[in-house]
Scaffold this motif. Structure first.
Motif, PDB file in Angstrom:
ATOM      1  N   THR A  37      68.122 -23.944  32.409  1.00  0.00           N
ATOM      2  CA  THR A  37      69.365 -23.234  32.749  1.00  0.00           C
ATOM      3  C   THR A  37      70.394 -23.470  31.656  1.00  0.00           C
ATOM      4  OG1 THR A  37      68.904 -23.545  35.083  1.00  0.00           O
ATOM      5  CG2 THR A  37      71.183 -22.985  34.499  1.00  0.00           C
ATOM      6  N   LYS A  42      69.842 -21.128  28.990  1.00  0.00           N
ATOM      7  CA  LYS A  42      70.181 -19.750  29.354  1.00  0.00           C
ATOM      8  C   LYS A  42      71.671 -19.452  29.225  1.00  0.00           C
ATOM      9  CE  LYS A  42      67.557 -18.867  33.167  1.00  0.00           C
ATOM     10  NZ  LYS A  42      67.553 -18.679  34.596  1.00  0.00           N
ATOM     11  N   ASP A  87      74.478 -15.702  36.192  1.00  0.00           N
ATOM     12  CA  ASP A  87      73.665 -15.313  37.334  1.00  0.00           C
ATOM     13  C   ASP A  87      74.324 -15.935  38.576  1.00  0.00           C
ATOM     14  OD1 ASP A  87      71.757 -15.200  39.251  1.00  0.00           O
ATOM     15  OD2 ASP A  87      70.181 -16.197  38.078  1.00  0.00           O
ATOM     16  N   LYS A  88      74.601 -15.098  39.576  1.00  0.00           N
ATOM     17  CA  LYS A  88      75.401 -15.605  40.707  1.00  0.00           C
ATOM     18  C   LYS A  88      74.538 -16.303  41.774  1.00  0.00           C
ATOM     19  CE  LYS A  88      79.506 -13.009  39.957  1.00  0.00           C
ATOM     20  NZ  LYS A  88      79.210 -12.213  38.807  1.00  0.00           N
ATOM     21  N   ALA A  89      73.230 -16.404  41.518  1.00  0.00           N
ATOM     22  CA  ALA A  89      72.317 -16.919  42.545  1.00  0.00           C
ATOM     23  C   ALA A  89      72.650 -18.345  42.988  1.00  0.00           C
ATOM     24  CB  ALA A  89      70.886 -16.866  42.031  1.00  0.00           C
TER      25      ALA A  89
END
Ligand code: SAM
Ligand code: SF4
Length: 475
Positions: A209, A212, A290-292
Motif C-alpha cells: 500500500t 501504491k 482508494d476509499k476502501a
C-alpha cells in the motif's frame, strides 16, 4: 509466533526494518479471545503493562458490543488512573509547503500544480509565532514539506527564530518538529537547536500500500522512512513521535504496525516513543486514494481505545482534523494532547481569520476550527485541566512521559501543579473575563484536591506570584 523483544538481538535490529506483514496478519487472523481473556488483557494494561502484539490483536478482534464497551471503559479508566484530567495544548505551524514527493493523499505533493507554494520568510515566521503567542500558545509543532530547501540547517534556523520571539508576557517554550526523515548528521543538527519531539509518521506499515500511494520522490523508500526515527535516536533524539495515517490500509494492521514500532524502540533503545498520532485522511487538493479502507467513526473510537490500552505509557495526540464531536468523545479514551486555534493555511495565523475551505493554501482540510479560547473554555467547563506545561523538557527531565507513568506520585508532585500554573498564566494574559472566572474556580478546586500534598503550599504561593505578574514558574 508471539513477539518478545528479548528474542531479537539488539545488534540485529538497529536501523533495520522490523515489520513482518505475515506476522501481523497471523496475529489478526488467529488471535481471538473470549470475554474472560479480554478482561485479563484490560487488567494487564491497567496494571501498566504494555501489551504484546497478540494481546493487542485480541482486543482489535473483539466484535461483540459489550466487549467493545469494556475496552472503551478500560481505556477511560486507564486515562483517569494514570494521567488524570490534564490535556496538553499545542498548535501546528506550517513553515513551507514545497515538496518533491508525490503522496497521493497530500495537497502539498509535487504534481499538484494548483497549490500555492509558500515558504515563510523570517519576518513571516516571526509574525506567525507572535500571533500564536498572542492566542496563549507555549508549544508549537513546526511542519515542513520535503524539499532540498528544507535542509537540517534550515529547520534548525527556523527553530531558533521561533524560540527568539517574545511578545508581552509570552514566548514559545517548546518547539516540536514534523518533517521529512534525515540522516544521522541532519538529525544531530536539528537536535542541537533544542527541539522537543521529532515526529515522523510511517503513513502505512503495509509496504504494498505504501508503494501504491507514494508515487514519487525520496518518500517512495519505505525502509528509509521506517528506520528514520532509529537514525534520530542514534543522533541523540530520544524524544520521538510515531504515527500512521488511518484510511490507507486495514486499520487493525496499522494499529499492530504502531505497536510493533513501539516494541522495536523498547528493545533497541530502551525507550518507547513519546507520542503516537493517528490522523484520519481528510479532504485535500486532488485527493487520490482508494476509499476502501477509510475508517468509520465507531472504528476510530475503537482503535484509539485499543492503542491507549496497548501502549499505556505513551502520549496520544488528537488533532483538529477531527470534528468537535469526535474530539470530545475520543478525549475520554486516553488522548493527552490536542491542538487549538488551528489554522493550516500558510501564513494564516497572522491574518487573524479562521482556517477556510480553500484547499490551495493547505495540506488538508481540518474540521475543528474553534479558537484556542473556545477550546480552553470547553475543557475547563468539562473539568479537564488544560496545560501548557514544558517544565520537564526544560529541566532536562527527558522521558517525562515515562516518569508520569511509572514514578508513583509524579503527576501530583509535578504535572498537576505545573498544569495549573500554566493555566493561571493563560487566564491572566489571554483569557476573557468569564473564562478567567471559570478557570480560577477550577484551579481552586484542583488545589483543594491536592491539599494533602507536599507541594500544595508552594503551589498556592506560586499561583499568587503569577497573579502578581511573575511568569514561567514550575516545579
Ligand atoms: N513532509 C513531511 C512528511 O511527509 O513526513 C511532513 C509531513 S506532513 C506535513 C504531516 C502529516 O500529515 C503526514 O505525515 C501525513 O500523515 C498527514 N497528512 C497528509 N495528508 C493528509 C490528509 N489528506 N489528511 C490527513 N492527514 C494528512
Ligand atoms: Fe510532501 Fe509530506 Fe505531503 Fe508527502 S505528506 S507530499 S512528503 S508534505
Amino acid at each position: 509466533m508471539i513477539y518478545h523483544p528479548e528474542n531479537y538481538s539488539i545488534k540485529d535490529q538497529r536501523m533495520k526494518p522490523f515489520i513482518d506483514p505475515d506476522e501481523i496478519w497471523n496475529f489478526i487472523n488467529y488471535s481471538k479471545g473470549d470475554k474472560h481473556r479480554v478482561r485479563e488483557i484490560i487488567k494487564a494494561s491497567l496494571d501498566k503493562k504494555r501489551l504484546s502484539l497478540e494481546e493487542t490483536a485480541i482486543l482489535l478482534n473483539a466484535e461483540e458490543p459489550d466487549l467493545i464497551e469494556e475496552i472503551k471503559e478500560g481505556a477511560r479508566t486507564l486515562k483517569e488512573k494514570v494521567y488524570g484530567e490534564r490535556i496538553v495544548l499545542f498548535a501546528p505551524l506550517y513553515v513551507g509547503d514545497l515538496c518533491i514527493n508525490n503522496c497521493q493523499y497530500c495537497g502539498f505533493r509535487a504534481e499538484n500544480k494548483g497549490m500555492k507554494r509558500i515558504t515563510l520568510s523570517k519576518e513571516e515566521l516571526i509574525n506567525e509565532s507572535t500571533a500564536l503567542i498572542d492566542q496563549g500558545h507555549k508549544r508549537l509543532i513546526l511542519v515542513y514539506g520535503e524539499h532540498p530547501k528544507y535542509s537540517a540547517e534550515f529547520i534548525a534556523e527556523t527553530v531558533n527564530i521561533v524560540y527568539g520571539v517574545k511578545h508581552d508576557n509570552g514566548e514559545i517554550r517548546r518547539v516540536n518538529i514534523n518533517a521529512a526523515p534525515f540522516d544521522i548528521n541532519g538529525f544531530r543538527t536539528i537536535k542541537d537547536s533544542g527541539i522537543g519531539t521529532f515526529q515522523i509518521f510511517q503513513e502505512t506499515y503495509h509496504e504494498p500500500t505504501y508503494a501504491k500511494v507514494h508515487l514519487g520522490g525520496v518518500k517512495r523508500n519505505y525502509d528509509w522512512r521506517l528506520t528514520a526515527l532509529d537514525r534520530a535516536q542514534e543522533a541523540g533524539i530520544d524524544d520521538v513521535g510515531i504515527g500512521a495515517l488511518f484510511g490507507l490500509y486495514d486499520w487493525r494492521f496499522e494499529v499492530l504496525g504502531l505497536v510493533r514500532h513501539v516494541n522495536h524502540f523498547e528493545a533497541v533503545y530502551k525507550v518507547g516513543p513519546h507520542t503516537i498520532s493517528f490522523p484520519r485522511i481528510q479532504n485535500a487538493l486532488s485527493l487520490n486514494i482508494d476509499k476502501a479502507h477509510l475508517v468509520k467513526d465507531d472504528e476510530f473510537v475503537r482503535l484509539v481505545s485499543v492503542l491507549r490500552l496497548a501502549v499505556p505509557y505513551t502520549g496520544m495526540i488528537l488533532t483538529a482534523r477531527e470534528p468537535k464531536e469526535i474530539r470530545d468523545q475520543v478525549l475520554r479514551f486516553g488522548v493527552s494532547q490536542i491542538d487549538g486555534g488551528t489554522n493550516l493555511e500558510l501564513g494564516g495565523y497572522s491574518k487573524a481569520k479562521k482556517d477556510t475551505q480553500d484547499l490551495t493554501m493547505k495540506q488538508f482540510q481540518i474540521n475543528d476550527n474553534r479558537s484556542l479560547n473556545e477550546i480552553m473554555d470547553e475543557l475547563i467547563k468539562t473539568g479537564y485541566i488544560p496545560s501548557f506545561c514544558t517544565a520537564c523538557y526544560r529541566l532536562g527531565r527527558t522521558g517525562e512521559h515515562f516518569m508520569e507513568f511509572s514514578v508513583p506520585g509524579f503527576i501530583k508532585r509535578f504535572c498537576s501543579p505545573n498544569a495549573l500554573l500554566t493555566l493561571a498564566e493563560y487566564l491572566e494574559d489571554y483569557a476573557p473575563q468569564d473564562t478567567k472566572e471559570k478557570g480560577y474556580k477550577l484551579i481552586d478546586e484542583k488545589i483543594a484536591d491536592l491539599s494533602n500534598h507536599q507541594n500544595v503550599e508552594k503551589l498556592r504561593e506560586k499561583v499568587n506570584l503569577v497573579k502578581d505578574g511573575k511568569r514561567d514558574l514550575y516545579f
